[in-house]
Enzyme design. Structure first.
Site, mmCIF file in Angstrom:
data_model
loop_
_atom_site.group_PDB
_atom_site.id
_atom_site.type_symbol
_atom_site.label_atom_id
_atom_site.label_comp_id
_atom_site.label_asym_id
_atom_site.label_seq_id
_atom_site.Cartn_x
_atom_site.Cartn_y
_atom_site.Cartn_z
ATOM 1 N N CYS A 56 0.830 -1.253 -0.066
ATOM 2 C CA CYS A 56 -0.034 0.296 0.053
ATOM 3 C C CYS A 56 1.131 1.464 -0.531
ATOM 4 O O CYS A 56 0.433 2.206 -0.058
ATOM 5 C CB CYS A 56 -0.801 0.355 1.351
ATOM 6 S SG CYS A 56 -1.701 -1.708 1.113
ATOM 7 N N HIS A 88 -3.042 6.728 2.615
ATOM 8 C CA HIS A 88 -3.963 5.565 2.341
ATOM 9 C C HIS A 88 -5.303 5.683 2.571
ATOM 10 O O HIS A 88 -5.408 5.480 4.321
ATOM 11 C CB HIS A 88 -2.530 4.650 2.300
ATOM 12 C CG HIS A 88 -2.863 3.632 3.054
ATOM 13 N ND1 HIS A 88 -3.571 3.056 0.843
ATOM 14 C CD2 HIS A 88 -3.044 2.246 2.761
ATOM 15 C CE1 HIS A 88 -4.059 1.513 0.802
ATOM 16 N NE2 HIS A 88 -3.918 0.807 1.813
ATOM 17 N N ASN A 127 -10.018 0.097 -0.294
ATOM 18 C CA ASN A 127 -8.276 -0.565 -0.150
ATOM 19 C C ASN A 127 -8.063 -0.525 -1.341
ATOM 20 O O ASN A 127 -8.176 -1.940 -1.600
ATOM 21 C CB ASN A 127 -8.418 -1.268 1.170
ATOM 22 C CG ASN A 127 -6.288 -1.208 1.536
ATOM 23 O OD1 ASN A 127 -5.983 -0.269 0.276
ATOM 24 N ND2 ASN A 127 -6.220 -1.570 2.003
HETATM 25 N N1 ACO Z 1 -17.936 -8.555 9.780
HETATM 26 C C1 ACO Z 1 -18.786 -8.916 10.659
HETATM 27 N N2 ACO Z 1 -17.397 -8.967 11.277
HETATM 28 C C2 ACO Z 1 -16.454 -9.274 11.445
HETATM 29 C C3 ACO Z 1 -16.283 -9.111 9.549
HETATM 30 C C4 ACO Z 1 -16.540 -8.473 8.998
HETATM 31 N N3 ACO Z 1 -16.678 -8.530 7.661
HETATM 32 N N4 ACO Z 1 -14.641 -9.111 10.319
HETATM 33 C C5 ACO Z 1 -14.624 -9.419 11.400
HETATM 34 N N5 ACO Z 1 -15.151 -9.865 12.394
HETATM 35 C C6 ACO Z 1 -16.053 -10.302 13.482
HETATM 36 C C7 ACO Z 1 -14.273 -10.727 13.979
HETATM 37 O O1 ACO Z 1 -14.395 -11.804 13.201
HETATM 38 C C8 ACO Z 1 -14.784 -10.467 15.720
HETATM 39 O O2 ACO Z 1 -15.437 -11.191 16.289
HETATM 40 P P1 ACO Z 1 -15.190 -12.209 17.480
HETATM 41 O O3 ACO Z 1 -14.698 -10.887 17.935
HETATM 42 O O4 ACO Z 1 -16.153 -12.597 17.699
HETATM 43 O O5 ACO Z 1 -13.321 -12.773 17.733
HETATM 44 C C9 ACO Z 1 -14.978 -9.505 15.621
HETATM 45 O O6 ACO Z 1 -15.371 -9.292 14.358
HETATM 46 C C10 ACO Z 1 -13.915 -8.236 15.473
HETATM 47 O O7 ACO Z 1 -12.721 -8.401 15.188
HETATM 48 P P2 ACO Z 1 -11.383 -8.037 14.559
HETATM 49 O O8 ACO Z 1 -10.354 -7.930 13.873
HETATM 50 O O9 ACO Z 1 -11.132 -7.537 15.729
HETATM 51 O O10 ACO Z 1 -12.167 -6.649 14.032
HETATM 52 P P3 ACO Z 1 -11.585 -5.304 13.816
HETATM 53 O O11 ACO Z 1 -11.786 -3.940 14.429
HETATM 54 O O12 ACO Z 1 -10.044 -5.001 14.021
HETATM 55 O O13 ACO Z 1 -11.845 -4.511 12.314
HETATM 56 C C11 ACO Z 1 -10.289 -4.698 10.031
HETATM 57 C C12 ACO Z 1 -11.287 -5.327 11.557
HETATM 58 C C13 ACO Z 1 -11.126 -3.999 9.603
HETATM 59 C C14 ACO Z 1 -10.031 -5.700 8.655
HETATM 60 C C15 ACO Z 1 -9.282 -3.816 10.902
HETATM 61 O O14 ACO Z 1 -8.225 -4.904 11.880
HETATM 62 C C16 ACO Z 1 -8.220 -3.486 9.828
HETATM 63 O O15 ACO Z 1 -8.861 -2.359 9.220
HETATM 64 N N6 ACO Z 1 -7.073 -3.487 9.573
HETATM 65 C C17 ACO Z 1 -6.222 -2.971 9.155
HETATM 66 C C18 ACO Z 1 -6.641 -2.797 7.168
HETATM 67 C C19 ACO Z 1 -5.572 -2.516 6.702
HETATM 68 O O16 ACO Z 1 -4.859 -1.324 6.963
HETATM 69 N N7 ACO Z 1 -4.594 -3.076 5.683
HETATM 70 C C20 ACO Z 1 -3.770 -1.877 5.206
HETATM 71 C C21 ACO Z 1 -2.062 -2.437 4.757
HETATM 72 S S1 ACO Z 1 -3.413 -3.719 3.368
HETATM 73 C C22 ACO Z 1 -2.042 -3.613 1.987
HETATM 74 O O17 ACO Z 1 -1.115 -3.775 1.741
HETATM 75 C C23 ACO Z 1 -2.658 -4.430 0.510
#
Ligand code: ACO
Length: 330
Positions: free
Chosen positions: A116, A257, A287
């Site tokens: 990214c 980003h 993204n």
């Molecule tokens: N819908 C519903 N529930 C979901 C989903 C979904 N799509 N995805 C995960 N959950 C659930 C999980 O299973 C978890 O359930 P649990 O508590 O029962 O275990 C709960 O939601 C919380 O999961 P987290 O992973 O802690 O959710 P978080 O708030 O961290 O959000 C996300 C997840 C959106 C992926 C976030 O972590 C994020 O944005 N991470 C960074 C991504 C990023 O910046 N990438 C950049 C680089 S990309 C590149 O270089 C190509």
């Protein structure tokens, strides 16, 4: 050695027609529009049609950047394309783009992979070619077709990614006070496996098992990447401002980003930048990795959110782990 200035002379972008909305995703995996909007800020993303690819989208974005900068393809003397989804492992997208645009034979053309952060890495590379006089006009592109390496049965990743391309024409100027004024490149390979595609490379070439197990798709430790991105974005923007002795009120716009609206909001709060100074289009495109900053910069300029003479901080953060910033006086 005489140093030159590197000016952003024009920008362009391209997004495929097809939209994949949160409602569409509700029918594909166990998720909800409410969860996706609240946790990421994304409402829809664009998905390439079967005939489209990273290179084909890059060509259109590049043509728009050439047009907006009043540059002919023959004037380009270096092409850099940032991507983690090139059309093929080889040749490079940059060579495909050179040919499609009708650029001169013999110019440099190469791809760059910094996930990214790729477009901002490429912008820094182009800046140095221009500053040292090795190139006068550089075409810098970020292009991705992430839908081709996304597992649409994995709700933790498939809600995030989209396709698109953005481009910039960077030109030499005698005015050292205009254009790119400072930059930073960073990497931390200890976090390499937090965001990776396990198979399809030389470590684990594609075979029937790897394809069956979807090992050619992006795997991400979302929570860890999130923590890294929140801290790094705030730190990098502060460094970028300090490098030019700027205060938050002097920054017209930050082009971050587009990984997650929560990451962008929390960085802004930490630094003391109001929400209107952070450009966000993740709601419409998700993204798009290396394309995200390039698309955002083009949209911001075309919408009049920033223009000539404004201070802008451009920041990429992503897999690798990597990060990169450019402080630019447009
Ligand atoms: N819908 C519903 N529930 C979901 C989903 C979904 N799509 N995805 C995960 N959950 C659930 C999980 O299973 C978890 O359930 P649990 O508590 O029962 O275990 C709960 O939601 C919380 O999961 P987290 O992973 O802690 O959710 P978080 O708030 O961290 O959000 C996300 C997840 C959106 C992926 C976030 O972590 C994020 O944005 N991470 C960074 C991504 C990023 O910046 N990438 C950049 C680089 S990309 C590149 O270089 C190509």
């Amino acid at each position: 050695m005489t140093l030159h200035g590197a000016l952003i002379a024009g920008t362009g972008s391209f997004l495929p027609e097809r939209k994949l909305t949160n409602i569409d995703l509700e029918k594909m995996v166990d998720t909800s529009d409410e969860w996706i909007v609240q946790r990421t800020g994304i409402r829809e993303r664009r998905i390439a049609s079967p005939g489209e690819s990273s290179a084909s989208m890059a060509v259109i974005a590049a043509q728009r950047a050439l047009e907006s900068s009043g540059t002919r393809p023959e004037e380009i003397d270096l092409i850099l394309c940032a991507t983690i989804t090139p059309d093929m492992p080889t040749p490079s997208n940059a060579c495909l783009i050179q040919h499609a645009l009708g650029c001169r034979r013999g110019i440099g053309a190469m791809d760059l992979n910094a996930a990214c952060s790729g477009f901002v890495y490429a912008l820094v590379t182009a800046t140095n070619f221009i500053k040292t006089g090795s190139a006068k006009t550089v075409l810098v592109i970020g292009a991705e077709t992430l839908s081709r390496i996304t597992d649409y049965t994995d709700r933790s990743t498939c809600i995030l990614f989209g396709d698109g391309a953005g481009a910039v024409v960077l030109k030499q100027t005698t005015d050292l006070g205009a254009g790119v004024q400072a930059f930073e490149l960073g990497a931390d390979g200890s976090g390499a496996m937090l965001l990776h595609v396990p198979a399809g490379g030389s470590r684990h070439p594609a075979d029937p098992e790897s394809v069956g197990a979807k090992l050619h798709t992006l795997k991400m430790s979302g929570r860890d990447v999130f923590k890294f991105a929140v801290a790094q974005m705030a730190e990098s923007i502060e460094k970028a401002m300090n490098a030019c002795k700027l205060t938050p009120d002097q920054i017209k716009l930050v082009i971050p980003h587009q990984s997650n609206a929560r990451i962008i909001d929390s960085a802004a709060t930490k630094i003391g930048l109001t929400a209107d100074r952070m450009f966000i289009n993740i709601d419409r495109y998700g993204n798009t990795s290396a394309a995200s900053v390039a698309i955002a910069l083009d949209e911001a300029i075309r919408a009049g959110r920033c223009g000539r003479g404004d201070w802008v901080v451009i920041i990429g953060i992503g897999g690798g782990l990597t990060w990169a910033t450019v402080t630019v006086k447009l």
